[in-house]
Design an enzyme around this catalytic site. Structure first.
Site, short mmCIF file in Angstrom:
data_model
loop_
_atom_site.label_atom_id
_atom_site.label_comp_id
_atom_site.label_asym_id
_atom_site.label_seq_id
_atom_site.Cartn_x
_atom_site.Cartn_y
_atom_site.Cartn_z
N TYR A 15 11.28 5.07 10.37
CA TYR A 15 12.01 6.01 9.53
C TYR A 15 13.10 6.73 10.32
O TYR A 15 12.82 7.51 11.24
CB TYR A 15 11.05 7.03 8.92
CG TYR A 15 9.94 6.44 8.09
CD1 TYR A 15 10.03 5.16 7.54
CD2 TYR A 15 8.78 7.16 7.85
CE1 TYR A 15 9.01 4.63 6.78
CE2 TYR A 15 7.76 6.64 7.08
CZ TYR A 15 7.87 5.37 6.55
OH TYR A 15 6.84 4.85 5.80
N HIS A 57 2.65 -1.36 10.39
CA HIS A 57 3.56 -1.13 9.27
C HIS A 57 3.75 -2.37 8.41
O HIS A 57 3.82 -2.28 7.18
CB HIS A 57 4.90 -0.64 9.83
CG HIS A 57 5.70 0.16 8.86
ND1 HIS A 57 6.69 1.02 9.25
CD2 HIS A 57 5.68 0.24 7.50
CE1 HIS A 57 7.24 1.60 8.19
NE2 HIS A 57 6.64 1.13 7.12
N SER A 99 4.76 5.71 -2.29
CA SER A 99 5.62 5.63 -3.48
C SER A 99 4.82 5.83 -4.76
O SER A 99 4.98 5.08 -5.74
CB SER A 99 6.37 4.28 -3.52
OG SER A 99 7.27 4.19 -2.45
N PRO A 100 3.96 6.86 -4.81
CA PRO A 100 3.14 7.08 -6.01
C PRO A 100 3.95 7.57 -7.21
O PRO A 100 3.45 7.56 -8.33
CB PRO A 100 2.14 8.14 -5.56
CG PRO A 100 2.88 8.92 -4.52
CD PRO A 100 3.69 7.88 -3.78
N ARG A 102 9.04 5.45 -6.54
CA ARG A 102 10.32 5.65 -5.84
C ARG A 102 11.25 6.58 -6.62
O ARG A 102 12.46 6.38 -6.70
CB ARG A 102 10.99 4.31 -5.55
CG ARG A 102 10.10 3.41 -4.67
CD ARG A 102 10.80 2.16 -4.23
NE ARG A 102 9.90 1.29 -3.45
CZ ARG A 102 9.68 1.40 -2.15
NH1 ARG A 102 10.29 2.34 -1.45
NH2 ARG A 102 8.85 0.55 -1.52
N GLY A 103 10.64 7.61 -7.21
CA GLY A 103 11.39 8.63 -7.92
C GLY A 103 11.46 8.42 -9.42
O GLY A 103 11.74 9.36 -10.17
N PHE A 104 11.19 7.21 -9.89
CA PHE A 104 11.28 6.91 -11.32
C PHE A 104 10.41 7.85 -12.15
O PHE A 104 10.85 8.43 -13.15
CB PHE A 104 10.89 5.45 -11.57
CG PHE A 104 10.75 5.09 -13.02
CD1 PHE A 104 11.87 4.91 -13.81
CD2 PHE A 104 9.50 4.91 -13.59
CE1 PHE A 104 11.75 4.57 -15.16
CE2 PHE A 104 9.36 4.57 -14.93
CZ PHE A 104 10.49 4.41 -15.71
#
Length: 328
Positions: free
Chosen positions: A55, A121, A200-201, A204-206
């Site tokens: 990251y 990862h 990403s629960p 991813r922002g959706f």
């Protein structure tokens, strides 16, 4: 804050994924804004903080180390090896020597002597998972790591790795719109006593409900390469979002809160690690453990957003080739 367990660690039921403070979703927040998110999470009961060597090509670990080192005894700190930036390029490298060097660098950036959970990862297709996990197990014996995890691997790979050294956690994408863990990984985790950490629960922002125009995404936002976020597929997915937001409105909660509450209801062994770049949004995430959903609500959500109703693949073909998880 309610708690759950990841191996020997008692952690907040909602952890914080730190990636987007340095990486992936367009221009990162300022140093002050990122620190406000980390400190705000800590002040409101979050004890699980997740980062990775990849990251920001080390910048995220440096940020987390700078802000949270003074609180080290209060938190469970997790990071990842096996995928990192090399000369400005993302590289998957699970060779034992690379893992050893990478973890030493991570410890320095994190300003700590030990990482609580170290994840592989990504599975390196050129290196047997037994070799990568064997090197990670050496780091446990050396006192540099307390427990081991894997990220984005199949049930078969999890079992192979667990035979080399006990795996404490499996981290993979899981949300209403990404159900791949239900194909075998969750069952394997439960058979082996492995916690499941959901990244990403919020899709991813959706599922946060604020991303309406994908054309407004920054040029280097990684979602631009994901089929579900292409204009054609996203237009179809927005119809699902409207109905999902109606459910949240009926429950008088934020859409993000509802998305995380659904995930928490999938099992006591699941720990979501949502991320945010705005401290003002933390309340939406941290309210989820207090939201109880009845069977009828869960059934409606399951029927509304799932692998059959979502339009578009999770990854493009090139990225999917690097992923070891089960696929629909």
């Amino acid at each position: 804050m309610k708690t759950r367990r990841i191996g020997p660690f008692e952690v907040s039921a909602i952890g914080l994924g730190c990636m987007n403070l340095s990486h992936a979703y367009g221009t990162p927040p300022s140093r002050a804004e990122a620190a406000a998110v980390l400190n705000g999470a800590l002040d409101n009961g979050v004890t699980l903080f997740d980062t990775a060597a990849l990251y920001g090509f080390g910048a995220n670990e440096e940020l987390v180390g700078e802000v949270l080192a003074m609180h080290r005894e209060r938190i469970v700190l997790t990071s990842k090896c096996g995928m990192q930036g090399v000369d400005g390029v993302r590289v998957i490298d699970g060779r034992p020597d690379t893992i050893r060097v990478s973890v030493d660098a991570s410890l320095k950036r994190l300003r700590t002597d030990v990482i609580d959970v170290l994840y592989l990862h990504r599975l390196d297709a050129k290196v047997p998972v037994e070799d990568s996990v064997g090197a990670m197990a050496e780091l446990v014996r050396a006192g540099k790591v307390r427990a081991l995890g894997l990220s984005e691997v199949s049930a078969t790979t999890l079992r192979r790795a667990h035979a080399v050294h006990p795996i404490t956690a499996l981290q993979s994408e899981y949300s209403l719109w990404t159900r791949n863990p239900e194909l075998g990984a969750l069952q394997a985790c439960r058979e082996l006593g492995v916690a499941f950490v959901a990244f990403s629960p919020l899709a991813r922002g959706f599922l946060g409900g604020e991303l309406r125009d994908v054309n407004a995404l920054a040029p280097k936002d990684i979602r631009r390469a994901m089929p579900r976020f292409s204009p054609q597929h996203y237009a179809a997915n927005l119809k699902l979002l409207d109905a999902f937001q109606d459910e949240a409105h009926q429950l008088r909660c934020a859409p993000a809160t509802l998305a995380l509450a659904w995930l928490l209801h999938q099992g006591e062994d699941i720990v979501p690690i949502p991320g945010t770049s705005q401290a003002a949004h933390l309340w939406e995430l941290l309210a989820a453990p207090q939201l109880t959903l009845d069977g009828a609500t869960l059934a409606r959500l399951d029927a509304l957003i799932n692998q059959r109703t979502v339009s578009g693949a999770r990854y493009n073909e090139a990225t999917q080739a690097e992923i070891d998880t089960e696929e629909f």
